[in-house]
Design a protein around this motif. Structure first.
Motif, short mmCIF file in Angstrom:
data_model
loop_
_atom_site.label_atom_id
_atom_site.label_comp_id
_atom_site.label_asym_id
_atom_site.label_seq_id
_atom_site.Cartn_x
_atom_site.Cartn_y
_atom_site.Cartn_z
N ARG A 110 0.93 -1.14 -0.04
CA ARG A 110 -0.02 -0.26 0.07
C ARG A 110 0.86 1.20 -0.21
NH1 ARG A 110 -4.09 0.04 2.82
NH2 ARG A 110 -4.21 2.32 2.95
N ASP A 111 0.47 2.29 -0.53
CA ASP A 111 1.16 3.19 -0.80
C ASP A 111 1.72 4.09 0.60
OD1 ASP A 111 -0.85 4.87 -3.54
OD2 ASP A 111 0.71 3.49 -3.36
N SER A 112 1.20 3.83 1.67
CA SER A 112 1.55 4.67 3.04
C SER A 112 2.71 3.83 3.45
CB SER A 112 0.35 4.91 3.98
OG SER A 112 0.09 3.47 4.21
N LYS A 136 5.26 1.98 1.44
CA LYS A 136 6.26 2.20 0.35
C LYS A 136 7.51 2.64 1.13
CE LYS A 136 3.33 1.23 -3.65
NZ LYS A 136 2.94 1.84 -5.06
#
Length: 126
Positions: free
Chosen positions: A60-62, A64
């Motif tokens: 998930r982006d948070s 990375k």
């Protein structure tokens, strides 16, 4: 297959923690192991996943750049290395396996995962 998650605990903001997900039983090349988390009052969310066959992963982006998922085939274990944690990482973390009959993209949808282990609590203190 059964999954056992471990490694949670209390960690200061900015610190690191490594979670383990040990599988008893066969993990097949086309399987995907995912880490999910659920904070109080929030929906369960995908954190990271890894494909057993080629160790391809996604996040998930948070998380990375902060979290790294890896697998040890000899130990039938998947790890989640968590670095530079913050308060938003506080949650119960669970691992799950997505059984596939062919190579598929790593799904971020919990509904596609078949078997779940019990969770391990991660608490980040400020």
């Amino acid at each position: 297959v059964q999954l056992q998650a471990s490694g949670g605990g209390l960690v200061q903001a900015g610190g690191s923690l490594r979670l383990s997900c040990a599988a008893s039983g066969d993990i097949f090349a086309t399987d995907v192991i995912g880490w999910f988390r659920q904070a109080p009052g929030k929906e369960r969310e995908f954190v990271a996943g890894i494909r057993w066959r080629d160790a391809k992963s996604n996040y998930r982006d948070s998380v990375k750049g902060r979290f790294t998922i890896s697998r040890d085939s000899a130990r039938n274990t998947v790890y989640l290395q968590m670095n530079t944690v913050n308060s938003e990482d506080t949650a119960v973390y669970s691992c799950a396996v997505q059984r596939n009959t062919r190579v598929t993209p790593i799904s971020q949808s919990a509904s596609l995962y078949d078997t779940w282990g019990q969770g391990t609590q991660v608490t980040v203190s400020s």
